[in-house]
Design an enzyme around this catalytic site. Structure first.
Site, PDB file in Angstrom:
ATOM      1  CB  SER A 154       2.236   2.647  -5.834  1.00 16.06           C
ATOM      2  OG  SER A 154       1.466   4.218  -7.288  1.00 16.06           O
ATOM      3  CG  ASP A 175     -13.678  -4.969  -7.370  1.00 15.99           C
ATOM      4  OD1 ASP A 175     -14.209  -3.869  -7.583  1.00 15.99           O
ATOM      5  OD2 ASP A 175     -11.880  -4.790  -7.913  1.00 15.99           O
ATOM      6  CG  MET A 217      -1.348  -3.530  -8.731  1.00 14.97           C
ATOM      7  SD  MET A 217       0.644  -4.065  -8.960  1.00 14.97           S
ATOM      8  CE  MET A 217       0.602  -4.379  -7.537  1.00 14.97           C
ATOM      9  CE  LYS A 240      -5.017   3.971  -2.626  1.00 12.20           C
ATOM     10  NZ  LYS A 240      -5.431   2.670  -3.071  1.00 12.20           N
ATOM     11  CG  ASN A 286       2.069  -4.901 -12.370  1.00 12.94           C
ATOM     12  OD1 ASN A 286       1.228  -6.284 -12.101  1.00 12.94           O
ATOM     13  ND2 ASN A 286       1.563  -4.142 -13.319  1.00 12.94           N
ATOM     14  CD  GLU A 310      -2.130   4.446  -6.488  1.00 16.96           C
ATOM     15  OE1 GLU A 310      -1.152   4.868  -6.370  1.00 16.96           O
ATOM     16  OE2 GLU A 310      -1.898   3.592  -5.655  1.00 16.96           O
ATOM     17  CD  GLU A 332       8.734   0.924  -1.832  1.00 18.25           C
ATOM     18  OE1 GLU A 332      10.110   2.267  -2.199  1.00 18.25           O
ATOM     19  OE2 GLU A 332       7.839   2.163  -2.955  1.00 18.25           O
ATOM     20  CG  ASN A 346       7.095   4.101  -7.769  1.00 15.50           C
ATOM     21  OD1 ASN A 346       7.684   3.853  -9.354  1.00 15.50           O
ATOM     22  ND2 ASN A 346       5.803   4.382  -7.735  1.00 15.50           N
ATOM     23  CG  HIS A 375       4.628  -0.124  -3.183  1.00 13.78           C
ATOM     24  ND1 HIS A 375       5.232   0.622  -3.695  1.00 13.78           N
ATOM     25  CD2 HIS A 375       3.597  -0.480  -4.217  1.00 13.78           C
ATOM     26  CE1 HIS A 375       5.169   0.981  -5.487  1.00 13.78           C
ATOM     27  NE2 HIS A 375       4.277   0.092  -5.652  1.00 13.78           N
TER      28      HIS A 375
END
Length: 661
Positions: free
Chosen positions: A415, A329, A310, A393, A439, A388, A448, A486, A436
């Site tokens: 997500s 990263d 992503m 986070k 993919n 996730e 979103e 989702n 959001h």
């Protein structure tokens, strides 16, 4: 009102489209009549040696027909409008002087059909320049001569590729397909186009080897099979367009135009077409959406945290849109993998003529990757796309709070996780928002935009404008578990898993939803997403809604055995590299029964509708249109059905109606 200006230069007539009080050029009855008058005057002029058609708009040649006018007209008026357009464009094609279309910007539908009536087409290489016939995407077909002229110009197979796909091509791809005769920089367009007038009237090849009855029969059979495989016969426009195009290469021009009109009028009356036209207007609405009265800020430099699928996908897309991107990263290995993925996307884009090598080089150079903890004070926005995991986070956002300026917008691409729980770890939580992306990022247009309780009106307005600026479509949703797409999709997937667990054949489940109009069956979708990813979202929503959602036990058993889906080679299906996947016998043996449910599609579609109603009632989305548009754009929910709430209205699934018309 003047829509077209006529001038003369060196005995060349120039028709410049410039619709008053509008940023776009479109065709309606008045514009067609005005063009007809200009062509009549040009026919009478004896000293002209050519006609050049161009546009005064910055990024639009002619965007096509006025869809609203087209579909609000009674059938007899619509028939008259089709005849008028065909007659005027035929008149352009019949001019004794050489004609050229100098195209800068969007040239779609009726605009493309006018260009096809010219002898030559020259396109600028500007990023906004696109040409094509997208009518089948609206449930109709080109009926101002496009379905007739294009096959005879470039050959039936190439024409079918363009008409049935309904795609708009960039200049390079258009030239490769034979839709354009020349490509040049925008500043040279007019003078370069004039050089084509010296080539004289256009003569096209007969394409006898392709257009003899035997060849046409073979081409038609193959194309029909391809259309049925892709659409399962659910989109009548593709089959009608195929028939008209195949018939156009034999018989008279006027007979073919008659078939265009007849097919168009038949398609325009279908409910499927009305739903697809409705989606077209929603698409235009979300392109211009303003969530509030706050002034949107400008976003030029963006940092993407996380170089996985992503994160790298977002970085690639932003770089193609001219944004300066810092890709970060935790180590060099992750960065290298992310950059390799981005490079592959650029190589593929060049190969498919989506962009030139120069454009790809410029885009790739917009990305600056680092595994170091670099300052981000000068970034306008940071998009986090890491694992996730809420704990991870929170650490990332606490760090970002220190490394960014007080006005830097902090966005997360999660997500399903609760975004508001990130607010306590950052200063100025009013700059927190969810973005959001879906993919694969380079294909999915929906984003979103998730508003939390602390998100300021300015942050929300800026986030929405940013999404629009990068060529995506924003739907504003509230910060609730699973957000909108989702949240609605998961009960559908869970119920499909339950059906399988009780004994249903996975192919029966998938085929039922393919016949309903979904682009992929739910069991296959679980494999494509990855069982480990799917169960994470499922557990998040099951925790939020324990009375209504429960994770099927079979998913956990599959994960324990390493059956993660396509990425592991095994999931509900086996993926051996070649041919269609087959059901995984080890997973079939895990089923608890032999029940084969009836009305699979009705039950699964009902799950989405029920959850969509709850989302609307809870204020997750602001309107039925938001729900339906998000589901079509985010999941591929059958466009001709209009979305789960529109489907409910059309089939009287609930006592309440969600739309007034």
């Amino acid at each position: 009102m003047s829509n077209i200006k006529r001038s003369t230069e060196d005995n060349i007539a120039i028709l410049t489209f410039d619709r008053e009080n509008s940023g776009a050029n479109i065709f309606d009855r008045d514009v067609l009549l005005e063009l007809d008058d200009h062509i009549a005057a040009i026919e009478q002029a004896s000293d002209l040696r050519g006609l050049l058609i161009d546009s005064a708009k910055r990024s639009i040649f002619i965007a096509g027909a006025d869809i609203k006018t087209l579909f609000s007209a009674p059938k007899d008026e619509l028939a008259q409008l089709l005849e008028l357009g065909q007659r005027v464009f035929d008149r352009v094609a019949a001019l004794k002087i050489t004609t050229v279309a100098a195209i800068n910007g969007a040239c779609a539908g009726g605009g493309c059909e006018l260009a096809l009536a010219c002898d030559w087409r020259v396109l600028s290489d500007a990023s906004a320049t696109r040409i094509g016939l997208p009518e089948t995407q609206l449930g109709i077909l080109p009926a101002w001569g496009g379905s007739t002229r294009l096959p005879n110009m470039i050959g039936l197979p190439n024409a079918l590729d363009l008409i049935l796909a309904g795609k708009l091509l960039k200049a390079g791809a258009a030239k490769h397909k034979g839709l354009a005769d020349g490509v040049c920089p925008p500043e040279d367009l007019k003078e370069y186009a004039k050089t084509f007038l010296k080539r004289g009237k256009r003569k096209y090849d007969s394409h006898f080897l392709l257009h003899n009855p035997l060849s046409v029969s073979v081409i038609r059979k193959k194309a029909t099979a391809n259309v049925m495989e892709k659409t399962r016969g659910l989109y009548p426009a593709a089959l009608k367009a195929l028939d008209v195009a195949c018939e156009s290469v034999s018989g008279s021009h006027s007979e073919s135009l008659g078939r265009e009109r007849e097919a168009f009028l038949e398609l325009a009356a279908l409910p499927q077409t009305k739903r697809m036209i409705g989606l077209f207007f929603l698409n235009e609405r979300f392109k211009k959406l303003k969530p509030n009265d706050a002034e949107a800020g400008t976003i030029d430099t963006v940092a993407t945290i996380g170089a996985g699928v992503m994160g790298s996908g977002i970085a690639y897309w932003l770089s193609t849109r001219g944004k300066r991107v810092i890709l970060q990263d935790i180590n060099d290995e992750a960065i290298a993998k992310g950059l390799a993925g981005i490079e592959k996307l650029y190589v593929t884009s060049v190969k498919k003529r989506v962009m030139s090598k120069i454009e790809a080089t410029i885009g790739y150079d917009n990305i600056h990757a680092s595994a170091q903890r670099v300052p981000l004070q000068n970034c306008d926005m940071v998009i986090e796309a890491a694992s996730e995991d809420l704990g991870i986070k929170k650490k990332i956002f606490a760090d970002l709070s220190e490394r960014t300026g007080p006005d830097t917008i902090l966005a997360t691409n999660t997500s399903a996780l609760p975004i508001h729980e990130l607010a306590p770890v950052i200063t100025h939580p009013e700059r927190l928002v969810g973005l959001h992306f879906f993919n694969p990022v380079h294909r999915m247009k929906l984003v979103e935009v998730v508003e939390t309780e602390t998100t300021s009106p300015e942050t929300l307005a800026t986030a929405v404008a940013f999404v629009q600026k990068i060529g995506k479509l924003p739907v504003v949703v509230k910060d609730r578990p699973g957000f909108l797409v989702n949240r609605i999709l998961l009960p559908y997937l869970v119920e499909a898993g339950n059906m399988f667990s009780k004994g249903a054949d996975p192919r029966a489940i998938d085929n039922a939803m393919l016949d309903f109009g979904m682009p992929m069956g739910p069991i296959r979708l679980l494999d494509e997403v990855g069982l480990d990813v799917g169960i994470h979202v499922a557990e998040t929503l099951a925790a939020a809604f324990p009375d209504r959602m429960e994770v099927p036990e079979i998913l956990s058993k599959m994960i324990e055995k390493g059956f993660l889906g396509r990425k592991s080679g095994k999931g509900f299906y086996l993926y051996n590299g070649g041919g269609d996947p087959v059901p995984n016998p080890e997973v079939l043996a895990m089923r608890e029964g032999t029940e084969s449910p009836d009305n699979i599609a009705e039950k699964l579609a009902g799950m989405m509708t029920d959850e969509a109603i709850l989302c609307l009632d809870e204020g997750v989305a602001g309107a039925p249109e938001d729900v339906d548009f998000a589901m079509v754009m985010g999941t591929g929910y059958a466009p001709f059905r209009g979305g789960p709430l529109r489907y409910s209205d059309d089939n009287n699934l609930n006592d309440r109606k969600f739309y007034t018309e």
